[in-house]
Design a protein around this motif. Structure first.
Motif, PDB file in Angstrom:
ATOM      1  N   TRP A 164       0.830  -1.208   0.000  1.00  7.45           N
ATOM      2  CA  TRP A 164       0.000   0.000   0.000  1.00  7.45           C
ATOM      3  C   TRP A 164       0.866   1.261   0.000  1.00  7.45           C
ATOM      4  O   TRP A 164       0.636   2.188  -0.777  1.00  7.45           O
ATOM      5  N   ILE A 168       0.377   3.416  -3.211  1.00 10.39           N
ATOM      6  CA  ILE A 168      -0.561   4.512  -2.931  1.00 10.39           C
ATOM      7  C   ILE A 168       0.165   5.787  -2.508  1.00 10.39           C
ATOM      8  O   ILE A 168      -0.177   6.892  -2.945  1.00 10.39           O
ATOM      9  N   LYS A 169       1.194   5.663  -1.671  1.00 12.52           N
ATOM     10  CA  LYS A 169       1.850   6.841  -1.115  1.00 12.52           C
ATOM     11  C   LYS A 169       3.104   7.270  -1.880  1.00 12.52           C
ATOM     12  O   LYS A 169       3.423   8.460  -1.943  1.00 12.52           O
ATOM     13  N   ASN A 171       3.829   5.948  -5.113  1.00 11.40           N
ATOM     14  CA  ASN A 171       3.556   5.790  -6.545  1.00 11.40           C
ATOM     15  C   ASN A 171       4.707   5.076  -7.280  1.00 11.40           C
ATOM     16  O   ASN A 171       5.103   5.463  -8.385  1.00 11.40           O
ATOM     17  N   HIS A 194      -8.393  -2.619  -0.309  1.00 10.41           N
ATOM     18  CA  HIS A 194      -7.942  -1.236  -0.543  1.00 10.41           C
ATOM     19  C   HIS A 194      -6.503  -1.168  -1.086  1.00 10.41           C
ATOM     20  O   HIS A 194      -5.989  -0.070  -1.309  1.00 10.41           O
ATOM     21  N   THR A 195      -5.881  -2.316  -1.276  1.00 13.93           N
ATOM     22  CA  THR A 195      -4.476  -2.328  -1.711  1.00 13.93           C
ATOM     23  C   THR A 195      -4.264  -3.057  -3.033  1.00 13.93           C
ATOM     24  O   THR A 195      -3.717  -2.497  -3.994  1.00 13.93           O
ATOM     25  N   HIS A 198      -4.813  -1.818  -6.810  1.00 22.50           N
ATOM     26  CA  HIS A 198      -3.991  -0.705  -7.276  1.00 22.50           C
ATOM     27  C   HIS A 198      -2.597  -1.140  -7.754  1.00 22.50           C
ATOM     28  O   HIS A 198      -1.881  -0.346  -8.374  1.00 22.50           O
TER      29      HIS A 198
END
Length: 429
Positions: A164, A168-169, A171, A194-195, A198
């Protein structure tokens, strides 16, 4: 290119952890050039907060200090006693804050803010900022396991949170490979939902995880067989296995399962393991084969270790473990074995690579059952929770396999397919 590899399990006293990690790193090295750089986060960061400068190199330190392996293992055991989960404080909130990775998805942002503020995970932060691509070895982290306070297992949480953070943080191009997903826990599924969608690359090491992901709305997973399927024997090295372990011409290997484990996050099966083996072993020996015990815990599980030693003396059987037989030698043991009965995922892959017939039971996830699907295997699979009720069926299946002249050719076909595709674990490089 700067490559960050998360999940180096070579320091674990476990056949599969070592063998799979080496195969995966070999696959990565086969793709990179001299201009690429790779840095590694090893398994100790999963269990404990990493010092800002990183952990000492365990093996180099032990060799430099001339500490024998067994003494080192005892030192590690004593150290881990003092690192176990502390008693529950007044509030569950303060308890969860003791962990270096979140316990729940709703804490992800809070932990990132702590990390960004210089309070936690500074070693990971520096490497994530440095990397161009992050490759995470899923191994057996996202499987069943909740501790006495209801918290999902630390290895799984670390794996998910690093993925994540990476995507997410920061990229970064992120690949989570060599993965089984069978957490049996809604908190873990919330983190995964949620992970995983992506991520740039999500490779599952067995096919049964794909429909489980689909049931939770995750559709970007791809089945790529475990990296261990890419293992190739060094034919220039010959191991005199039979002499080393006093093996007969006809022998089979009898193993354990991670479901026998008893850790902070995992409870052992409820039935008496020693009593089960004590009934099964003479029945197998009556098939005119020597039975060899394989201790996948390498003596770390004291209950199993003591039981195996008593069974070895009573039934006159050699015991093989990582301390007296590394995974290359284990492969050589399997090459001459008539059968492998076990609930071990990676040891069963090694056995199949040597075309040794299998008879498998359950583990801490659906992974061993998935191996039957990979190999299109025709023999029965046994539920580990009810294993003592099926001794007759196990013996009858073993008898059938020992008489089956076609099973080796069957394994050659399906193992060959898996071995070829397993090299795609790093096809994105």
């Amino acid at each position: 290119m700067n490559i960050l590899f998360i999940g180096d399990y070579r320091s674990a006293a476990n056949y599969g952890s070592i063998a799979t990690t080496e195969c995966l790193i070999d696959l990565i090295n086969s793709k990179v050039s001299a201009n690429d750089d790779m840095k590694i986060i090893d398994r100790r960061s999963y269990d404990h907060s990493t010092p800002k400068a990183g952990f000492n190199q365990t093996l180099k330190y032990r060799i430099r200090k001339k500490i024998p392996l067994r003494v080192w293992q005892k030192m590690q055991h004593v150290r881990n006693i003092f690192r176990r989960t502390p008693p529950l404080p007044y509030s569950i909130e303060s308890y969860m804050n003791l962990y270096h990775v979140p316990c729940l998805y709703k804490q992800f942002e809070t932990y990132f803010n702590k990390m960004d503020g210089g309070n936690i995970l500074q070693y990971e932060k520096e490497l994530l900022e440095w990397a161009d691509i992050v490759i995470i070895n899923g191994e057996g982290t996202i499987v069943n396991g909740v501790n006495q306070h209801g918290v999902y297992n630390g290895g799984g949480r670390y794996t998910i949170y690093m993925a994540w953070l990476s995507k997410i943080k920061y990229n970064k191009t992120t690949a989570l490979v060599n993965l089984t997903v069978d957490p049996g826990n809604n908190d873990a599924w919330e983190m995964l939902i949620h992970t995983l969608p992506h991520l740039d690359y999500l490779y599952l090491r067995e096919p049964l995880s794909i429909p489980k992901l689909a049931d939770h709305g995750i559709s970007n997973g791809k089945y790529v067989p475990d990296a261990l399927f890419s293992y190739e024997e060094d034919e220039s090295v010959v191991y005199d296995i039979k002499q080393a372990f006093n093996l007969a011409n006809n022998y089979m290997v009898l193993g354990d399962t991670s479901a026998f484990n008893e850790t902070e996050y995992q409870s052992s099966v409820r039935w008496d393991v020693e009593q089960f083996y004590d009934k099964l072993i003479p029945r197998l020996q009556a098939l005119d084969v020597q039975v060899v015990l394989l201790d996948g815990f390498n003596g770390k599980n004291k209950q199993i270790d003591c039981a195996y030693k008593r069974l070895s003396r009573k039934h006159n059987m050699p015991i093989i473990n990582l301390s007296n037989c590394d995974y290359h030698r284990l492969y050589a043991v399997f090459k001459h074995s008539k059968l492998f009965i076990s609930g071990r995922w990676h040891a069963s892959i090694l056995a199949s690579l040597s075309y040794t017939p299998l008879l498998l039971f359950g583990s801490d996830s659906h992974k061993t059952k998935a191996l039957y699907k990979i190999l299109d295997y025709p023999y029965p699979f046994f539920d580990v929770n009810t294993l003592p009720l099926h001794i007759d069926e196990i013996v009858e299946a073993a008898k059938s396999i020992l008489a089956d002249t076609s099973i080796v050719n069957h394994l050659k076909v399906y193992v060959g397919k898996a071995a070829l595709v397993s090299k795609n674990n790093v096809d994105f490089l």
